[in-house]
Design a protein around this motif. Structure first.
Motif, PDB file in Angstrom:
ATOM      1  N   THR A 187       0.803  -1.224   0.000  1.00  0.00           N
ATOM      2  CA  THR A 187       0.000   0.000   0.000  1.00  0.00           C
ATOM      3  C   THR A 187       0.835   1.274   0.000  1.00  0.00           C
ATOM      4  O   THR A 187       0.273   2.375  -0.028  1.00  0.00           O
ATOM      5  CB  THR A 187      -0.944   0.015   1.221  1.00  0.00           C
ATOM      6  OG1 THR A 187      -0.178  -0.115   2.421  1.00  0.00           O
ATOM      7  CG2 THR A 187      -1.954  -1.131   1.142  1.00  0.00           C
ATOM      8  N   HIS A 188       2.155   1.168   0.003  1.00  0.00           N
ATOM      9  CA  HIS A 188       3.000   2.353  -0.109  1.00  0.00           C
ATOM     10  C   HIS A 188       3.041   2.881  -1.534  1.00  0.00           C
ATOM     11  O   HIS A 188       3.627   3.948  -1.781  1.00  0.00           O
ATOM     12  CB  HIS A 188       4.416   2.045   0.379  1.00  0.00           C
ATOM     13  CG  HIS A 188       4.483   1.669   1.827  1.00  0.00           C
ATOM     14  ND1 HIS A 188       3.947   2.441   2.831  1.00  0.00           N
ATOM     15  CD2 HIS A 188       5.018   0.588   2.458  1.00  0.00           C
ATOM     16  CE1 HIS A 188       4.139   1.868   4.013  1.00  0.00           C
ATOM     17  NE2 HIS A 188       4.785   0.734   3.810  1.00  0.00           N
ATOM     18  N   THR A 189       2.469   2.133  -2.479  1.00  0.00           N
ATOM     19  CA  THR A 189       2.350   2.610  -3.858  1.00  0.00           C
ATOM     20  C   THR A 189       0.898   2.436  -4.313  1.00  0.00           C
ATOM     21  O   THR A 189       0.171   1.581  -3.792  1.00  0.00           O
ATOM     22  CB  THR A 189       3.272   1.827  -4.808  1.00  0.00           C
ATOM     23  OG1 THR A 189       2.741   0.506  -4.988  1.00  0.00           O
ATOM     24  CG2 THR A 189       4.684   1.729  -4.244  1.00  0.00           C
ATOM     25  N   PRO A 190       0.457   3.199  -5.308  1.00  0.00           N
ATOM     26  CA  PRO A 190      -0.926   3.039  -5.806  1.00  0.00           C
ATOM     27  C   PRO A 190      -1.144   1.707  -6.514  1.00  0.00           C
ATOM     28  O   PRO A 190      -2.282   1.274  -6.674  1.00  0.00           O
ATOM     29  CB  PRO A 190      -1.086   4.211  -6.788  1.00  0.00           C
ATOM     30  CG  PRO A 190       0.028   5.157  -6.473  1.00  0.00           C
ATOM     31  CD  PRO A 190       1.151   4.329  -5.930  1.00  0.00           C
ATOM     32  N   LEU A 191      -0.066   1.047  -6.948  1.00  0.00           N
ATOM     33  CA  LEU A 191      -0.190  -0.181  -7.730  1.00  0.00           C
ATOM     34  C   LEU A 191      -0.951  -1.263  -6.979  1.00  0.00           C
ATOM     35  O   LEU A 191      -1.841  -1.912  -7.543  1.00  0.00           O
ATOM     36  CB  LEU A 191       1.200  -0.695  -8.118  1.00  0.00           C
ATOM     37  CG  LEU A 191       1.218  -2.057  -8.826  1.00  0.00           C
ATOM     38  CD1 LEU A 191       0.532  -1.974 -10.180  1.00  0.00           C
ATOM     39  CD2 LEU A 191       2.658  -2.561  -8.977  1.00  0.00           C
TER      40      LEU A 191
END
Length: 792
Positions: free
Chosen positions: A391-395
């Motif tokens: 969840t640290h990236t939008p991916l």
């Protein structure tokens, strides 16, 4: 003589027909064989001595076995065991499966944890893991060390497959050994040995890929069966790592099949299609039972779907990549509890030699076939790196919404296994490009390795860490003069093994004491085992625990004690709602209104006779209510006897009927004398209608006695002059059904989460039987049936 020349001679000697069409097909097949099986030697400027044609696979396998023994010596021979979850959660689970089978019982239902647990539906239960279960049933009483051997042998199997797989992608002997060693003990393969189902799934990946390569090179029914068995065996471990590797293998296979398809004849295409179909059928035969039972159990569990927010805790951040070059970054290995980054889930260190070998990628890139391999596994490494950031990236949020099945998982960090696998492959190919005859190249590599290891060892502040520095310096001295390629490869492997023993497998997170054996010798365990064995025939009283350590969760299985607690993230949702069990002793319990202290009415109904209270100082002290008295005081736990527990089978003569989804008032529930009164708490509308009608004529006194009991069947003899209720202190779980004199008898949900039957007058044989496939049928009707289909 080169391989192509030998193949041509063999075809000529065999009298093969030749012609323009045949020659073109032969040339096309030869091109595919070179690109998929044995690409050109790594160094074009000289014929390397360690190409697969001159170093036998047997020799490489022997070397790898030596590496495996050296890396895991303490666990294999010194009485140490794999740590934490491996012993506290997974060993008791697998022990139950094997011991039940050896005892002539089906292990579908585990009566020892959570008041009864659908073991067959546990996606991490390993019941259908073929090789592990075959290993465990070899002994009547498999101990923890025997279990650890079984797990580590899977890694050796995967490493052996990795050797051949890398050979088929053009790696020489050094590259094969480096890649296989990184696979077995690099990164999270070293730090997460505690997660047994993940380790086993990971171990099968190179076996599946190698079986696929064999099938592509020689399509046949036999190779189709081999591929299907390997894939099915991997799928029996229904963990996120399996899910991610299935996606990777599908991509790998699709690319390989497409390239193969365009280069073979129509007859060969038919053979390939048939072999792939056989593989699919065999994989389904091996893996489908676990898939079906786990799907059914999960639909009834607390983990039917997880919100995206749950993945945040299991997401790694960018600082994790520091572990790639420094295994003790942030002082994490020396202080696990206070590291700002989770070193266990984010350990990425693959060793100094493999990292330095990556400089050989420039040479590898010049070969077209090898370039394709590097592109594929490079893409895997990038994708895995992005995924494990969670969840640290939008991916990850996008994948969570789009990719089917992702809602069942909570730990994006599991993608670190894909990263390690990709690094093992890439480093193996790169190591094959090291010029082992170049004194300058070896000297530079070993000087840098020695200095790098010295810096790393100094950060550990432990004398044994400098062993790797000494080995690297000695290798530098030994290789100061030219020698054979094999000699140079052996010394480089010695440096890698010493590196791993000092920094990866140094005891921080790969081994521990045999807590299961210590638990069996514990005075409190011996006392309880003796007291509980004197209960009813096959139906001993239960225990519950509070403020204890994790060895009191699942390890009770090994000693045959039945507990209301356990260690598993997957639990029956109904039990979760009414009883409120813990995931493990490391996680606090969630309070529920119907089983709070001091009354704990559900403990009464479950037949809890003893309460084990630990002396943990990190939790508030707990003193049992007045209905308890201490029967044993120990150094770390006390045992209290509970006097309010009911027998396992009750005969209430009064009933109170509620509507579907109607809950009794907590005060009324706590005040109920369940020996005389039961609450009909129907699971669905059918249960409500039939149960209410039955209650009008079911109020007689029934004498019920247990005749025999196994894990999946309880037989009773009943005697009464009029119809009456028999309420079992067992969970109302789909699949558990009742038979009266061999004829099905309706089971009603009573007292929130238990099962009750109305027994007619006379002498009868009453049985409760667990039918696993009925569980699947129930889940199917519940998921895909018409409105009004029975619910949970």
């Amino acid at each position: 003589m080169g391989r192509s020349q030998r193949d041509d001679d063999h075809r000529a000697g065999a009298g093969e027909a030749t012609g323009p069409g045949t020659e073109r097909c032969a040339q096309k097949s030869e091109a595919v064989a070179r690109s998929y099986t044995l690409p050109p030697p790594p160094l074009e400027r000289r014929r390397a001595a360690l190409i697969p044609e001159t170093t036998s696979y047997r020799r490489l396998l022997l070397a790898l076995c030596v590496v495996w023994v050296l890396l895991n010596f303490n666990v294999l021979f010194m009485g140490r065991v794999l740590p934490w979850d491996a012993i506290d959660q997974f060993y008791p689970t697998v022990y139950f499966n094997a011991h039940a089978l050896r005892s002539g019982q089906w292990p579908w239902w585990n009566p020892y944890i959570y008041g009864g647990y659908a073991q067959i539906g546990d996606p991490q239960g390993m019941m259908f893991s073929p090789l592990l279960m075959a290993w465990m049933v070899l002994r009547a009483e498999p101990g923890a060390v025997w279990f650890c051997w079984g797990v580590l042998l899977h890694l050796l199997l995967g490493g052996a497959a990795m050797l051949d797989l890398l050979r088929r992608h053009g790696a020489n002997a050094l590259g094969c050994l480096v890649g296989a060693t990184v696979f077995m003990a690099g990164g999270v393969a070293a730090s997460r040995l505690e997660h047994t189902p993940i380790v086993i799934a990971y171990a099968y990946v190179p076996v599946v890929l190698l079986a696929l390569r064999y099938l592509l090179s020689r399509p046949s029914i036999g190779f189709g069966c081999l591929l299907g068995f390997a894939a099915g065996a991997m799928v029996t471990q229904l963990v996120q790592v399996t899910y991610l590797f299935v996606l990777m293998i599908a991509a790998y296979g699709a690319v390989a099949v497409v390239r193969q398809w365009s280069a073979v004849t129509v007859a060969q295409r038919r053979a390939l299609a048939m072999a792939m179909a056989v593989a699919l059928v065999v994989a389904l035969v091996v893996g489908l039972p676990q898939l079906a039972f786990s799907w059914a159990a999960m639909s009834l569990s607390n983990r039917n779907a997880l919100p995206l927010s749950f993945a945040t805790v299991g997401s790694l951040d960018l600082r994790t990549f520091a572990f790639l070059v420094h295994p003790n970054a942030f002082n994490a290995q020396r202080d696990l509890a206070h590291s700002p980054v989770d070193v266990i889930e984010g350990f990425l260190y693959i060793g100094v030699v493999p990292l330095l070998a990556l400089f050989g990628l420039k040479r590898a890139w010049s070969d077209g076939a090898t370039r394709r391999t590097l592109v594929f596994f490079g893409a895997v490494a990038v994708a895995a790196s992005l995924y494990m950031l969670g969840t640290h990236t939008p991916l990850y949020g996008w994948l969570y919404a789009w990719l089917p099945g992702l809602v069942h998982f909570r730990r994006p960090a599991d993608a670190a296994y894909l990263l390690n696998f990709a690094l093992a492959f890439v480093s193996g190919i790169a190591a094959s490009r090291i010029d082992l005859q170049s004194r300058r190249e070896l000297t530079v590599l070993l000087v840098v390795a020695t200095a790098w290891l010295a810096v790393l060892a100094a950060s550990m502040h432990h004398g044994s860490s400098f062993v790797c520095v000494a080995v690297a310096a000695f290798a530098l001295w030994r290789l100061r003069k030219p020698g054979s390629d094999w000699r140079a490869a052996v010394w480089l492997m010695a440096v890698l093994v010493a590196d791993y023993r000092s920094l990866n497998l140094n005891g921080t997170f790969n081994e521990g004491g045999d807590g299961a054996a210590r638990f069996a010798r514990h005075p409190a365990v011996r006392y309880l085992s003796q007291q509980l064995s004197s209960g009813q025939v096959g139906m001993a009283d239960r225990i519950t625990t509070t403020n204890t350590n994790t060895n009191w969760d699942n390890t009770v299985i090994v000693t045959g004690m039945s507990s209301t607690q356990g260690y598993n993230p997957l639990r029956y949702a109904l039990y979760e709602t009414w009883y409120g069990p813990r995931e493990s002793s490391s996680v606090p319990a969630v309070g529920v209104p119907y089983n709070v202290s001091p009354t704990n009415r559900l403990d009464d109904l479950l037949g809890v006779r003893y309460v084990v209270v630990g002396h943990r100082t990190d939790l508030p002290p707990y003193t049992p209510p007045p209905q308890h008295h201490m029967v044993q005081a120990g150094r770390d736990v006390d045992i209290w006897r509970r006097e309010t527990a009911y027998p396992r089978f009750l005969n209430p003569t009064l009933s109170r009927s509620l509507a579907v989804d109607e809950w009794p008032a907590v005060s009324d529930f706590e005040a109920t004398d369940f020996a005389t009164t039961l609450w009909l708490t129907p699971r669905d509308n059918d249960d409500f209608v039939v149960g209410r009608a039955t209650s009008l004529s079911c109020g007689g006194i029934v004498d019920a006695r247990v005749r025999a009991s196994t894990h999946t069947r309880i037989d009773l003899l009943t005697r009464s002059t009029e119809a009456g209720w028999v309420v079992a202190g067992e969970l109302d779980y789909p699949g558990w059904e009742a038979e009266l004199d061999g004829i099905p008898l309706a089971v009603h949900r009573a007292n929130g989460m238990f099962r009750a039957v109305c027994v007619p007058a006379g002498d009868h044989s009453l049985s409760f039987v667990f039918h696993p496939w009925h569980l699947v049928a129930y889940a199917w009707r519940r998921q895909f049936g018409t409105p009004g289909t029975p619910g949970s």
